[in-house]
Design an enzyme around this catalytic site. Structure first.
Site, PDB file in Angstrom:
ATOM      1  N   HIS A 107     -13.437 -12.835  32.449  1.00  0.00           N
ATOM      2  CA  HIS A 107     -14.284 -11.985  33.311  1.00  0.00           C
ATOM      3  C   HIS A 107     -13.745 -10.258  33.180  1.00  0.00           C
ATOM      4  CE1 HIS A 107     -10.800 -10.738  36.232  1.00  0.00           C
ATOM      5  NE2 HIS A 107     -10.295 -12.135  35.873  1.00  0.00           N
ATOM      6  N   CYS A 108     -13.894  -9.373  33.781  1.00  0.00           N
ATOM      7  CA  CYS A 108     -14.159  -8.153  33.787  1.00  0.00           C
ATOM      8  C   CYS A 108     -14.082  -7.557  35.358  1.00  0.00           C
ATOM      9  CB  CYS A 108     -15.052  -7.514  32.943  1.00  0.00           C
ATOM     10  SG  CYS A 108     -16.536  -7.493  33.426  1.00  0.00           S
ATOM     11  N   ALA A 109     -13.941  -6.913  35.573  1.00  0.00           N
ATOM     12  CA  ALA A 109     -14.217  -6.281  37.170  1.00  0.00           C
ATOM     13  C   ALA A 109     -15.792  -6.605  38.075  1.00  0.00           C
ATOM     14  CB  ALA A 109     -14.617  -4.392  37.719  1.00  0.00           C
ATOM     15  N   THR A 110     -16.378  -6.786  37.062  1.00  0.00           N
ATOM     16  CA  THR A 110     -17.677  -7.345  38.377  1.00  0.00           C
ATOM     17  C   THR A 110     -18.110  -8.915  37.977  1.00  0.00           C
ATOM     18  OG1 THR A 110     -19.182  -6.032  37.423  1.00  0.00           O
ATOM     19  CG2 THR A 110     -18.422  -5.200  39.521  1.00  0.00           C
ATOM     20  N   ARG A 111     -18.352  -9.538  35.989  1.00  0.00           N
ATOM     21  CA  ARG A 111     -18.618 -10.367  35.382  1.00  0.00           C
ATOM     22  C   ARG A 111     -17.961 -11.266  35.661  1.00  0.00           C
ATOM     23  NH1 ARG A 111     -21.077  -6.436  30.967  1.00  0.00           N
ATOM     24  NH2 ARG A 111     -19.127  -4.849  32.286  1.00  0.00           N
TER      25      ARG A 111
END
Length: 478
Positions: A26-30
């Site tokens: 995952h990244c910051a929002t996804r």
């Protein structure tokens, strides 16, 4: 059970189960999935999960937009799915199996420039603030700037250039580090390589054009001389040097015995690279970069510049979907090094604003729907601040017609920007704050472009909705 248990289970089921997950991170929002068989993911049912704000596929990864709570949701998901935690780099490696050659090249370019974005954003804000206090005549009936009337602001203006210079003039250091990091070579040697391209003992790249041949210092080896020219702010020479160094080091590690590897490999990879960077790669990279910037600038300033601007403004948002927009970072930085500014970045910032304005219209259209507002309001805010993905994938692409309205608004705003000769001093600051990166003389016309990028997408989105131009699944009709 946590509040994420039920949506995590639904996502796992609709994505094809644990056996269909090759890698997940995952990244910051996804959430970012590399799927064994992407066709098994039921996109429609996944997007119907309340916590999901949209989906898209990019760079070989199936990405599910969750929002700021993604890290907590991710932990619940991997525990339920029985899959191990995967690093972003491992996920990218797995994802490349799903990419064609062009997609791989774009992914590599993105991997080089993405780590540099925080520095570029800070640098853009600093240059923008220096513009306001140093260039705009705010005092004495519009005749003097803050710097000209206050020693304090003059000191601030001078001090901030210390950071701005470190980011933009010494950009090759960051690029060679990023290339070495991407390729798996020694990152500290990548940094050293970058420093050799911008060392203070070298003639500043910006001073070469005005210097006489005899004024350029040289390294004199008796039988040959090498001009001591720096490559400050140059992108392509740094990329070429970083690639050569990484290839040399990685291959030397394979053939040199471990007992002497630590001594021999750094020497045999760094020294030849620095030599070739100043003899071959630097001059070639400079010519390539100059050619690219000349072609782009000629296209924008020609009689058909409006057509180029219209095309770029219209297709930039679709380029974001494909990932091809990462190429503009290198072009922007090259234009900045040659022209002391870039006409591309203003159009990108205006495209951000246009997408946010289309979402703003959807908020108005669905103003009685609380569920919709939970997705659209944060998406509009982030879009106006330069982060378009939640807006594009969570709202505009899902409905269709807001995306088209934003593209049209972006196109008109881009024509105004290019037609007025708007130039940005830096990149990285998008959306509404993007005006801080605009050269002071062009701020008024950029502001006009901003108004256009707000009004046209908003009005067109409302008009398209009344024409039943697209489906509005969340709208509650009387």
């Amino acid at each position: 059970m946590s509040k994420y248990s039920e949506p995590a289970k639904r996502l796992l089921d609709e994505i094809g189960g644990s056996e269909n997950i090759s890698a997940v991170t995952h990244c910051a929002t996804r959430m970012r999935f590399v799927l064994v068989d992407p066709k098994k993911a039921d996109v429609e049912k996944i997007e119907a999960i309340p916590i999901v704000k949209g989906t898209f596929t990019q760079a070989g990864q199936f990405q599910v937009i969750v929002g700021n709570e993604v890290s907590t949701f991710y932990n619940e998901f991997v525990k339920m799915a029985g899959v191990s935690d995967t690093s972003k780099d491992d996920a990218k490696v797995a994802a490349k199996k799903n990419m064609n050659f062009l997609q791989r090249m774009i992914a590599h370019l993105a991997d080089i420039f993405t780590p540099l974005i925080p520095a570029l954003v800070v640098g853009g804000l600093i240059l923008g603030f220096r513009n306001i206090i140093g260039e705009i005549k705010l005092l004495e009936d519009g005749t003097l700037s803050l710097v000209e009337t206050s020693q304090f602001w003059a000191g601030v203006h001078s001090f901030l250039w210390l950071i701005g210079e470190a980011i933009f003039h010494f950009l090759p250091v960051g690029i060679t580090w990023a290339v070495a990091r991407k390729m798996g070579a020694s990152q500290i040697l990548g940094i050293v390589l970058g420093i050799t391209l911008v060392s203070p003992q070298l003639l500043n790249a910006y001073g070469v054009a005005g210097a006489e041949t005899g004024d350029i210092p040289v390294w004199d080896f008796g039988f040959a001389q090498i001009e001591m020219i720096g490559y400050q702010a140059q992108v392509i020479p740094a990329i070429l040097a970083g690639l050569l160094f990484s290839v040399l080091e990685i291959n030397l590690r394979k053939v040199i015995p471990n007992a002497i590897s630590m001594i021999v490999v750094p020497f045999l990879s760094l020294v030849p690279t620095v030599l070739l960077a100043h003899i071959v790669l630097g001059p070639i990279g400079w010519q390539i970069g100059t050619f690219i910037s000349d072609v782009v600038y000629a296209g924008l300033t020609s009689a058909f510049g409006w057509l180029f601007a219209a095309l770029f403004g219209f297709v930039y948002a679709p380029l974001v979907i494909t990932g091809l927009h990462h190429m503009t970072n290198a072009i922007d930085l090259q234009l900045m090094s040659v022209l002391d500014g870039t006409p591309l970045w203003p159009m990108i910032a205006l495209s951000n604003i246009a997408q946010g304005s289309a979402v703003l219209a959807m908020i108005y259209i669905n103003r009685k729907n609380k569920e919709e507002r939970q997705v659209s309001v944060p998406a509009a805010i982030s879009c106006y601040l330069g982060v378009t993905e939640p807006a594009m994938f969570g709202i505009n692409l899902k409905y269709g017609f807001p995306f088209l309205a934003a593209m049209i608004g972006s196109m008109v705003a881009a024509v105004i920007s290019v037609g007025s000769g708007v130039m940005a001093n830096s990149i990285g600051v998008g959306g509404l704050p993007g005006i801080l990166s605009i050269q002071p003389v062009h701020m008024v016309m950029f502001a006009v472009g901003m108004v256009v990028a707000i009004v046209i997408p908003f009005l067109l989105t409302v008009v398209f909705s009344k024409m039943n131009f697209g489906k509005i699944p969340f709208q509650k009709r009387a």
